[in-house]
Design an enzyme around this catalytic site. Structure first.
Site, PDB file in Angstrom:
ATOM      1  N   THR A  74      41.484  37.428  35.024  1.00 25.81           N
ATOM      2  CA  THR A  74      41.331  38.315  36.175  1.00 25.81           C
ATOM      3  C   THR A  74      40.562  37.585  37.261  1.00 25.81           C
ATOM      4  O   THR A  74      39.458  37.092  37.015  1.00 25.81           O
ATOM      5  CB  THR A  74      40.586  39.596  35.789  1.00 25.81           C
ATOM      6  N   TRP A  75      41.144  37.514  38.461  1.00 25.75           N
ATOM      7  CA  TRP A  75      40.471  36.893  39.594  1.00 25.75           C
ATOM      8  C   TRP A  75      40.041  37.981  40.562  1.00 25.75           C
ATOM      9  O   TRP A  75      40.865  38.725  41.095  1.00 25.75           O
ATOM     10  CB  TRP A  75      41.378  35.871  40.286  1.00 25.75           C
ATOM     11  N   SER A  97      38.043  45.035  43.810  1.00 23.24           N
ATOM     12  CA  SER A  97      39.475  44.773  43.674  1.00 23.24           C
ATOM     13  C   SER A  97      39.659  43.412  43.029  1.00 23.24           C
ATOM     14  O   SER A  97      38.794  42.537  43.139  1.00 23.24           O
ATOM     15  CB  SER A  97      40.180  44.802  45.032  1.00 23.24           C
ATOM     16  N   SER A  98      40.796  43.268  42.344  1.00 25.82           N
ATOM     17  CA  SER A  98      41.054  42.001  41.652  1.00 25.82           C
ATOM     18  C   SER A  98      42.541  41.838  41.408  1.00 25.82           C
ATOM     19  O   SER A  98      43.326  42.789  41.534  1.00 25.82           O
ATOM     20  CB  SER A  98      40.307  41.958  40.307  1.00 25.82           C
ATOM     21  N   SER A  99      42.920  40.617  41.064  1.00 24.91           N
ATOM     22  CA  SER A  99      44.250  40.349  40.517  1.00 24.91           C
ATOM     23  C   SER A  99      44.075  40.309  39.006  1.00 24.91           C
ATOM     24  O   SER A  99      43.540  39.353  38.439  1.00 24.91           O
ATOM     25  CB  SER A  99      44.801  39.020  41.043  1.00 24.91           C
TER      26      SER A  99
END
Length: 380
Positions: A74-75, A97-99
């Site tokens: 998770t980035w 928020s993240s990717s």
């Protein structure tokens, strides 16, 4: 598109498949096809000690950036509302928020049981990567995605255009779902954020026999992944799947700010349970069910509970071969948590697969064993 990126995507799909998180060939093909680097933008955050350090794509170098993009990680892309591209330096705060790591995305989609041709409402577009995975499997016309943050919705739209995806994108409160002018009747709702309870509009916008897949969480940050199936009476039921899965809470479900915490001596007694039970994934979840408006954390060997709504508190400390608990305020938080833990232990201390959820328009109840077994109401 470089050959390096293509090979890295295929390798990522292979690694996730080998881990057991990915069994459906259609989702595997989506992971191998969707260019994740397009969804990280130009900057992400990396945790460095207590702070989030912004990392720039140009400064990292293209090879390092691609390897970062295709790690099953998770980035974080936003901390306390500040995008990584706008950060002037390291930040202390919480991710907003993240990717999300690809294996978690596809595991959630597999739990949802989505099939070719299904019409899906995704709650939480985020970077747009999970939306692109859905588009690859289902086609753009069958995917609707809602993002709460207008800035994130705008950047996700740009990412998706770059990836040649054109689903229906909505900037708004995903907890309200999305009903277009002809009315909504989705085959599935899938949330890539956590909720404290199931929003009623999701029930109204899923067809009979359709599903809702989400992570149930709360202010103690315990969580459980569940798929609910809606019957023709408007009642949704399902069991938790037992995966150790967590997503960020939907912003409208985040806890309100609380004042600085100070321990108060309160009333003192011997605890009937080991506070260490809260370190267990399911034990933590049970504690949250029992005290849904409380936060929890550890301080050394102590467990601390603080109720956001009333200011009530409880904290434990070792005492010889056992533990004592201090409680103060109108709620006896440890009494509530202790009773739930004793009930769970009395049933053999099973994992989350022994728990289920029943949702109606009026009530939402988590139960243990069967719907007639021990139960806890969710804060609706």
């Amino acid at each position: 598109m470089t050959s390096d990126a293509i090979e890295l995507r295929r390798a990522l799909a292979d690694r996730i498949g080998e881990s057991g998180s990915l069994t459906d060939p259609a989702w595997r093909a989506a992971v191998a096809a969707v260019p994740r680097e397009l969804f990280l933008g130009t900057d992400v955050y990396r945790l460095d000690g207590p702070e989030w350090e912004p990392v720039n794509r140009a400064e990292a170098g293209e090879e390092a950036w691609l390897r970062q993009a295709y790690s099953d990680t998770t980035w974080v892309t936003q901390v306390d509302g500040t995008d990584a591209a706008d950060a002037k330096g390291p930040l202390a705060g919480r991710p907003t928020s993240s990717s999300t790591l690809p294996s978690l995305i596809v595991r959630t989609l597999e739990v949802a049981g989505i099939q070719d041709g299904d019409r899906v409402l995704e709650v939480g577009t985020g970077s747009g990567y999970s939306t692109a995975i859905l588009c690859h499997r289902l086609g753009d016309k069958n995917v609707t995605s809602v993002e709460y943050d207008p800035g994130l919705a705008q950047s996700a739209a740009a990412h998706l255009r770059a990836a040649d995806c054109s689903p229906t994108l909505v900037a708004g409160d995903g907890l309200a779902g999305y009903a277009d002018g002809e009315g909504a009747e989705y085959d599935a709702v899938v949330a890539t954020c956590s909720v404290r309870h199931i929003p009623r509009p999701w029930l109204w916008q899923v067809r009979d026999g359709g599903t809702i897949t989400t992570t149930l969480s709360g202010w103690m940050t315990a969580s459980g992944l569940i798929r609910l199936t809606l019957d023709d009476q408007g009642v949704a039921t399902g069991r938790f799947v037992g995966d150790h899965v967590s997503y960020m809470l939907a912003r409208p479900h985040e806890r309100p700010p609380r004042p600085l915490f100070h321990r108060l001596p309160g009333e003192v007694r011997t605890s009937r349970v080991d506070p260490g039970l809260l370190e267990d994934w399911t034990g933590h979840f049970v504690a949250q069910l029992a005290a849904p408006s409380a936060e929890s954390w550890t301080s050394g060997e102590q467990v601390v509970l603080s109720d956001v709504a009333t200011g009530s508190q409880a904290w434990t400390e070792a005492a010889g071969t056992g533990w004592t608990v201090h409680q103060d305020g109108p709620l006896r938080l440890w009494d509530q948590v202790e009773e739930a833990l004793i009930t769970w232990q009395g049933e053999g201390g099973p994992d989350q697969t022994a728990f289920g959820l029943t949702v109606t328009d009026e009530t939402q109840t988590v139960w243990l064993g069967t719907p007639e077994g021990p139960s806890w109401r969710l804060p609706v």
